[in-house]
Design an enzyme around this catalytic site. Structure first.
Site, short mmCIF file in Angstrom:
data_model
loop_
_atom_site.label_atom_id
_atom_site.label_comp_id
_atom_site.label_asym_id
_atom_site.label_seq_id
_atom_site.Cartn_x
_atom_site.Cartn_y
_atom_site.Cartn_z
N ASP A 196 16.23 -30.93 2.38
CA ASP A 196 16.96 -32.03 1.65
C ASP A 196 16.63 -33.42 2.25
O ASP A 196 16.48 -34.33 1.79
CB ASP A 196 18.65 -31.71 1.50
CG ASP A 196 18.73 -30.67 0.37
OD1 ASP A 196 17.86 -30.23 -0.21
OD2 ASP A 196 19.89 -30.57 0.23
N SER A 243 25.46 -35.03 -0.77
CA SER A 243 25.06 -34.26 0.78
C SER A 243 26.36 -33.96 1.58
O SER A 243 27.37 -34.78 1.33
CB SER A 243 24.05 -35.33 1.49
OG SER A 243 24.00 -34.94 2.78
#
Length: 574
Positions: free
Chosen positions: A88, A477
């Site tokens: 990510d 996130s």
């Protein structure tokens, strides 16, 4: 462990190693240097998500070699293979992030296919980056062969001018740079200092959240998920995991014996107690799905509502994973939660003992302040909260760890992609008090349910983190902080209310009472729905298109197949 005591009569590897008809299969094994004795032993898949994409995964191949030694020492035959990872931190803030959640399914599917195709009897899985942890655990539960999970370990914190920093600080520095608070040279200094070693992001972002889950749910050995990647003691856990999986074969202890409803509740408890990533509310239902257990976002949120927040970890707190490990590790956290009635102690674990039995010799450490006693928490309710209302009938999720204001109301400013919103933030084309809405970023509409860290970090860097709210049918996130609500469902792409609101509609968020409402009547929403039209994405072929055809709602974990409830056979019993 004496492999001769383990009969292959019911093990999958009998299909490739036993009897005259399998001579061709055995010839391939001999070609790789195996002896007749090794072929006769249980075959253990050692799967890792090693790659050179990011520090999260770079140490996994080396660690896998130690696991293999442990398997061999216990008279098993290890067979190593790798699967993909999308990291990510690299994928964030551009179209690459659409690959992230999709990769969770590909990891689970590819591990399943490798195990099925080669008839391995057990699985030790090593993972590092965010989606690879749940992906590997999903595969274990799906296959239901004796399995142990290993986390590759967290990165060490960076040091910038006398203070600890993580990659979160780099993302927020981009926002500071955009408003001239820091110079080009300072930004360069921060980016070069933030990530000083191998390992996954160091704070309680998604990787460390799911690593904490792995111990709490019982699929990983105690303490194994807390040791940072560079610590040599990781080899002890790796070797022990290789040995222990052979014991699980002998005792026939399988993942579905471990991943029960109570174990899932334990996992949700540690997420909330640590102020963990909201992504856990997506991954826990997906793991439950592989076991045939109904455990959706609302079930997760119900645990969050009654769990104290006790671990002072970034991004809402001040410590990182290394600090918690050195204070006593995940067992220290679990011990105080168990002692005060927040965990089910009778759940089986990969040690062959219950969670309570694992905790018997864990002592409280009074000389640390990373983890508070569960009866003296940082806050009485958890670090993550579920929301529901006319804007999110299928629920939404927000991390409140470290937040002082838990209510927000303001006019909507709508964007139909993350890029549109990030551009507006970069140009300061928004106002204090607004609710920024990013839609068409859900599992189907994205496709891929992207995370919005670049946007939220830029807001914080501009000093506006507490002055606006942000909601999305995508994800945030684990490094996100501030009033940021994700997983809003139904998503815009299927006609959910988030796709019907307009600029200026007043949205009210209440993380105390768990509500998210838009000031529109049911009649007005219904009228707008009549004129709504589905949008086409830019992905009309390929893996991301294929994902969009089968993916379900975020409420149920954004899964792509019917799960154990519909299976007619389990791999472990072939």
């Amino acid at each position: 462990m004496d492999a001769k005591a383990i009969s292959k009569a019911k093990l999958p590897s009998r299909y490739v190693t036993v009897g005259p008809a399998r001579a061709p299969h055995r010839s391939y094994l001999y070609a790789m240097g195996l002896s007749a004795a090794e072929i006769a032993q249980p075959l253990v898949g050692v799967a890792s998500c090693w790659n050179e994409a990011a520090p999260c995964n770079i140490s996994l191949m080396r660690q896998a070699q130690v696991v293999k030694k442990g398997v061999a020492a216990a008279n098993g035959t290890p067979r190593e293979f790798c699967t993909i990872t999308v990291t990510d931190g690299i994928a964030m803030g551009h179209q690459g992030m659409k690959s992230s959640l999709v990769s969770r399914e590909v990891i689970a599917d590819s591990v399943e296919l490798t195990m099925r195709g080669h008839c391995y009897d057990a699985l030790v899985g090593l993972a590092g980056c965010d989606k690879s942890l749940p992906g590997m655990m999903m595969a274990m539960v799906r296959l239901n062969v004796p399995s142990i999970f290993i986390y590759g370990g967290s990165i060490l914190p960076g040091s910038y001018r006398g203070r600890q920093i993580t990659v979160q600080d780099v993302f927020e520095a981009v926002g500071q740079h955009s408003v001239g608070t820091i110079s080009d040279a300072e930004l360069l200094e921060i980016e070069q200092a933030a990530c000083p070693s191998a390992g996954s992001c160091g704070a309680q972002f998604t990787a460390n959240t799911m690593a904490t889950v792995a111990e709490a749910i019982g699929l990983a050995l105690p303490y194994s998920c807390g040791a940072p990647a560079p610590y040599e003691m990781r080899d002890r856990f790796n070797f022990a995991s290789g040995e222990k999986v052979m014991e699980l074969i002998a005792k026939n202890i399988r993942p579905r014996d471990i991943v029960t409803r109570k174990a899932l509740e334990n996992a949700a408890t540690v997420v909330s107690a640590t102020g963990g990533s909201t992504n856990a509310a997506l991954h826990l239902p997906a793991i439950a799905h592989e076991a045939g257990i109904k455990f959706d976002l609302f079930d997760v949120a119900a645990i969050f509502e009654k769990t104290p927040y006790i671990a002072d970890l970034k991004p809402g707190g001040k410590y990182v994973a290394k600090d918690m490990f050195e204070a006593g590790g995940i067992p220290l956290l679990m011990k105080t939660l168990l002692d005060h009635g927040y965990l089910h102690g009778d759940c089986m674990t990969v040690t062959g003992r219950t969670l309570a039995e694992n905790m018997e010799h864990v002592s409280w450490n009074d000389s640390q302040d990373v983890v508070r006693p569960a009866n003296r928490p940082i806050t009485k309710t958890g670090g993550v909260v579920g929301l529901k209302g006319n804007l999110a009938p299928e629920g939404a999720i927000v991390k409140v760890a470290g937040m002082s204001e838990l209510k927000f109301s303001g006019p909507a400013r709508c964007f139909d992609s993350e890029e549109e919103c990030f551009e507006a933030v970069t140009q300061r084309n928004y106002r204090e008090g607004e609710v920024l809405v990013i839609r068409y970023e859900g599992p189907r509409g994205g496709p891929g349910m992207r995370e919005m860290l670049s946007t939220t970090a830029a807001l914080y860097g501009q000093g506006m983190g507490g002055k606006v709210a942000l909601i999305t049918d995508g994800r945030f996130s684990g490094a996100t902080r501030g009033f940021c609500i994700g997983h809003v469902g139904p998503e815009a792409a299927v006609g959910g209310p988030i796709g019907l609101i307009k600029d200026g509609d007043v949205i009210s968020i209440d993380a105390v009472n768990g509500t998210i409402e838009v000031a529109l009547s049911d009649a007005e929403l219904a009228a707008r729905a009549k004129s709504w039209k589905a949008r086409k994405t830019d992905y009309q072929s390929g893996a991301i298109w294929k994902y969009a055809q089968t993916v379900g709602s975020a409420r149920d974990g954004a899964v792509t197949h019917p799960g154990a409830a519909k299976e007619t056979h389990c791999y472990a019993d072939i």
